[in-house]
Design a protein around this motif. Sequence first.
Motif, mmCIF file in Angstrom:
data_model
loop_
_atom_site.group_PDB
_atom_site.id
_atom_site.type_symbol
_atom_site.label_atom_id
_atom_site.label_comp_id
_atom_site.label_asym_id
_atom_site.label_seq_id
_atom_site.Cartn_x
_atom_site.Cartn_y
_atom_site.Cartn_z
ATOM 1 N N ILE A 1 0.742 -1.285 0.016
ATOM 2 C CA ILE A 1 -0.046 0.028 -0.184
ATOM 3 C C ILE A 1 1.033 1.121 0.007
ATOM 4 C CG2 ILE A 1 -2.033 -1.161 1.181
ATOM 5 C CD1 ILE A 1 -1.038 0.226 3.585
ATOM 6 N N ALA A 2 0.174 2.303 -0.071
ATOM 7 C CA ALA A 2 0.944 3.612 -0.195
ATOM 8 C C ALA A 2 1.800 3.976 0.884
ATOM 9 C CB ALA A 2 -0.058 4.710 -0.558
ATOM 10 N N ALA A 3 2.924 4.867 0.610
ATOM 11 C CA ALA A 3 3.744 5.235 1.550
ATOM 12 C C ALA A 3 2.883 5.921 2.955
ATOM 13 C CB ALA A 3 4.788 6.012 0.953
ATOM 14 N N THR A 4 3.426 5.835 3.925
ATOM 15 C CA THR A 4 2.686 6.503 4.910
ATOM 16 C C THR A 4 3.748 6.827 6.160
ATOM 17 O OG1 THR A 4 0.850 6.133 6.480
ATOM 18 C CG2 THR A 4 2.281 4.446 6.147
ATOM 19 N N THR A 5 3.178 7.262 7.463
ATOM 20 C CA THR A 5 3.864 7.584 8.452
ATOM 21 C C THR A 5 4.788 6.435 9.275
ATOM 22 O OG1 THR A 5 2.231 7.684 9.952
ATOM 23 C CG2 THR A 5 2.586 9.613 8.166
ATOM 24 N N VAL A 6 5.614 6.849 9.887
ATOM 25 C CA VAL A 6 6.327 5.895 10.992
ATOM 26 C C VAL A 6 5.129 5.424 11.826
ATOM 27 C CG1 VAL A 6 7.816 5.730 12.839
ATOM 28 C CG2 VAL A 6 8.463 7.137 10.898
ATOM 29 N N ASP A 7 4.042 6.189 12.289
ATOM 30 C CA ASP A 7 3.111 5.677 13.264
ATOM 31 C C ASP A 7 2.244 4.882 12.571
ATOM 32 O OD1 ASP A 7 3.888 7.361 15.567
ATOM 33 O OD2 ASP A 7 2.633 8.793 15.213
ATOM 34 N N ASP A 8 1.853 5.196 11.509
ATOM 35 C CA ASP A 8 1.241 4.156 10.441
ATOM 36 C C ASP A 8 1.770 3.077 10.205
ATOM 37 O OD1 ASP A 8 -0.889 5.909 10.734
ATOM 38 O OD2 ASP A 8 -0.725 6.463 8.643
ATOM 39 N N TYR A 9 3.056 2.735 10.147
ATOM 40 C CA TYR A 9 3.823 1.561 9.831
ATOM 41 C C TYR A 9 3.893 0.869 10.989
ATOM 42 C CZ TYR A 9 5.309 2.971 5.422
ATOM 43 O OH TYR A 9 5.422 3.481 3.760
ATOM 44 N N ARG A 10 3.811 1.564 12.399
ATOM 45 C CA ARG A 10 3.738 0.702 13.607
ATOM 46 C C ARG A 10 2.613 -0.015 13.650
ATOM 47 N NH1 ARG A 10 6.184 5.770 15.858
ATOM 48 N NH2 ARG A 10 8.399 5.212 16.477
ATOM 49 N N ARG A 11 1.515 0.581 13.283
ATOM 50 C CA ARG A 11 0.152 0.114 13.269
ATOM 51 C C ARG A 11 0.023 -1.173 12.577
ATOM 52 N NH1 ARG A 11 -4.145 4.675 12.412
ATOM 53 N NH2 ARG A 11 -5.645 3.114 13.238
ATOM 54 N N LEU A 12 0.731 -1.102 11.493
ATOM 55 C CA LEU A 12 0.737 -2.160 10.355
ATOM 56 C C LEU A 12 1.541 -3.534 11.136
ATOM 57 C CD1 LEU A 12 1.291 -0.347 6.762
ATOM 58 C CD2 LEU A 12 -0.726 -1.772 7.479
ATOM 59 N N ARG A 13 2.536 -2.915 11.464
ATOM 60 C CA ARG A 13 3.616 -4.066 12.207
ATOM 61 C C ARG A 13 2.667 -4.751 13.459
ATOM 62 N NH1 ARG A 13 7.281 -1.740 16.508
ATOM 63 N NH2 ARG A 13 5.060 -1.510 17.321
ATOM 64 N N ASP A 14 1.921 -4.076 14.231
ATOM 65 C CA ASP A 14 1.094 -4.341 14.979
ATOM 66 C C ASP A 14 -0.003 -5.368 14.875
ATOM 67 O OD1 ASP A 14 2.880 -3.142 17.038
ATOM 68 O OD2 ASP A 14 1.452 -1.499 17.474
ATOM 69 N N ALA A 15 -0.428 -5.241 13.522
ATOM 70 C CA ALA A 15 -1.538 -5.692 12.964
ATOM 71 C C ALA A 15 -0.830 -7.255 12.252
ATOM 72 C CB ALA A 15 -2.115 -5.277 11.795
ATOM 73 N N GLY A 16 0.382 -7.227 12.391
ATOM 74 C CA GLY A 16 0.702 -8.627 12.352
ATOM 75 C C GLY A 16 1.269 -8.816 10.505
ATOM 76 N N ILE A 17 1.530 -7.834 10.031
ATOM 77 C CA ILE A 17 1.602 -7.969 8.715
ATOM 78 C C ILE A 17 3.286 -8.982 8.406
ATOM 79 C CG2 ILE A 17 0.626 -6.240 7.849
ATOM 80 C CD1 ILE A 17 3.584 -4.808 7.182
ATOM 81 N N GLY A 18 3.539 -9.343 7.230
ATOM 82 C CA GLY A 18 4.698 -9.850 7.109
ATOM 83 C C GLY A 18 5.672 -8.949 6.409
ATOM 84 N N THR A 19 5.839 -8.811 5.104
ATOM 85 C CA THR A 19 6.551 -7.953 4.481
ATOM 86 C C THR A 19 5.951 -6.648 4.198
ATOM 87 O OG1 THR A 19 8.055 -9.790 3.715
ATOM 88 C CG2 THR A 19 8.364 -7.808 2.553
ATOM 89 N N TYR A 20 6.208 -5.509 4.248
ATOM 90 C CA TYR A 20 5.935 -4.348 3.519
ATOM 91 C C TYR A 20 6.480 -3.975 2.208
ATOM 92 C CZ TYR A 20 4.705 0.420 2.463
ATOM 93 O OH TYR A 20 4.305 1.659 1.872
ATOM 94 N N ILE A 21 5.613 -3.922 1.309
ATOM 95 C CA ILE A 21 6.029 -3.877 -0.147
ATOM 96 C C ILE A 21 5.505 -2.576 -0.654
ATOM 97 C CG2 ILE A 21 5.970 -4.926 -2.486
ATOM 98 C CD1 ILE A 21 5.064 -7.384 -0.993
ATOM 99 N N LEU A 22 6.767 -1.738 -1.289
ATOM 100 C CA LEU A 22 6.252 -0.743 -2.008
ATOM 101 C C LEU A 22 7.442 -0.573 -3.345
ATOM 102 C CD1 LEU A 22 4.515 1.988 -1.939
ATOM 103 C CD2 LEU A 22 6.522 3.114 -0.771
ATOM 104 N N PHE A 23 6.684 -0.419 -4.520
ATOM 105 C CA PHE A 23 7.660 -0.104 -5.626
ATOM 106 C C PHE A 23 7.671 1.027 -6.012
ATOM 107 C CE2 PHE A 23 5.358 -4.389 -7.621
ATOM 108 C CZ PHE A 23 5.958 -5.043 -6.704
ATOM 109 N N GLN A 24 9.198 1.372 -6.181
ATOM 110 C CA GLN A 24 9.633 2.669 -6.637
ATOM 111 C C GLN A 24 9.072 3.141 -7.810
ATOM 112 O OE1 GLN A 24 10.910 4.741 -4.674
ATOM 113 N NE2 GLN A 24 11.007 6.459 -6.206
ATOM 114 N N GLU A 25 8.752 2.165 -8.601
ATOM 115 C CA GLU A 25 8.340 2.347 -10.114
ATOM 116 C C GLU A 25 9.571 3.132 -11.172
ATOM 117 O OE1 GLU A 25 5.744 0.931 -9.837
ATOM 118 O OE2 GLU A 25 4.686 1.716 -8.434
ATOM 119 N N THR A 26 10.217 4.170 -10.883
ATOM 120 C CA THR A 26 11.556 4.502 -11.155
ATOM 121 C C THR A 26 12.166 5.412 -10.424
ATOM 122 O OG1 THR A 26 12.711 5.839 -13.030
ATOM 123 C CG2 THR A 26 10.371 6.582 -12.514
ATOM 124 N N TYR A 27 13.574 5.408 -10.394
ATOM 125 C CA TYR A 27 14.383 6.012 -9.301
ATOM 126 C C TYR A 27 14.802 7.376 -9.702
ATOM 127 C CZ TYR A 27 14.693 2.430 -5.922
ATOM 128 O OH TYR A 27 14.276 1.328 -5.147
#
Length: 471
Positions: free
Chosen positions: A177-203
Amino acid sequence: MYNVRSSNALEFIDHDEVMQTIAAAGEDARNPQRIREILRKGEEMRGLDHREAAALLACDDPEVIAATASLARRIKERFYGRRIVMFAPLYLSNYCVNSCTYCPYHGQNRHITRRKLTQDEIRREVIALQDMGHKRLALEAGEHPRMAPLEYILESIDTIYSVRHRNGAIRRVNVNIAATTVDDYRRLRDAGIGTYILFQETYHKENYERLHPAGPKSDYRWHTEAMDRAMQGGIDDVGLGVLFGLNTYRYDFAALLMHAEHLEAAHGVGPHTISVPRICPADDIQTEDFPDAVSDDLFCRIISVLRVAVPYTGMIVSTRESPAVRARALEAGISQLSGGSRTSVGGYTEPERDEDTAQFDISDHRTLGEVVEWLLDTGHIPSFCTACYREGRTGDRFMSLLRSGKIADCCGPNAMMTLMEYLCDYASAEVRMKGMALIEKEIASIRTPRIAEITRERLNRIASGERDFRF
């Protein structure tokens, strides 16, 4: 200026460093001694830096290309064996506020039907996936703060994990899912996700901004620095990827490895996975509009050099690719495949949805069962294992075990046990026979007698109806 440890994306993906890397690669590629040195370093199976890998990719000598492909196969088999991890994407919503010119979900597209799954619809999709045999999902959603806020994503994760149908269970939910904040990533971690995936598309920053003219994703630094925020939020398994064809492959190849090196330098662990999608047709998107698209041969070369450069990283190819290209990609170093995929919202229970809500066209239309049989026929072990994530072997803990080779005592038996579950619950009689023969062969290769004994005992218990064993 280039600074691999910097928190600023413009410094750890420094444009001048990328351009200098491409220029140096062209010179090194014409220097046989330099290429031999890079291949010798690759033989140590500890990886290459971005400049070395770029030089290897730039070398068009057929003997070097063949040597690189051979080395990539040996590296993949040393660290991952013949195991291929299976997964499927699950699309929750295609509402999006971004204007990405390569994605049919872009907010200006009036052709596509917009849809968001309810929790009951998610349950039905999960049951359909469980009835195929899937244990691992990659959750996908367009970026829309009102239609698909983080609260909806978190509720959906809870729903997915809660569904138990017959012997089915989703044991790992990776999230794209889209880039988000540190606090939101903590919530995803606490929800028990495995890998967080985000494609750069192009650098390439200029092209990135041209391809993303509006919406939150148009902020290059916010997007590119997302993995740093995810790791700060406690997610230590992250997945990188570029969409090859949006920009020149040499640029994105070098920058992708620079990003991996940055994560290793700044956080002590590189990416858990790297995905290598290519631009493909979808709704109002035509590949002819993207002149930097890469050929099949070049695509497989990119995979081989990536495998030599990042030997410890899982590499993923999706059903964007045809069965023929996926077969070549496996031999080039891929370790994870999707199977039986739908890229539409609600597509597992309503396949006709592919016509109006799909994110991209699928090229491999085989069912999961057909993909499993193909893998068995080619001597691979289809693995539905999620043990490392569930046992806390993530981030640097996983990487240290992989580098030492000790992970083999877990991964091989776990792959066999999850394959046995699949064979007992979902496979045809013919596939079951092929799978059992492969399992019997693999047990004989387990190096530790006690592990072999426990594995055989657990396989017998699975055949008798018990489930979910793991090392």
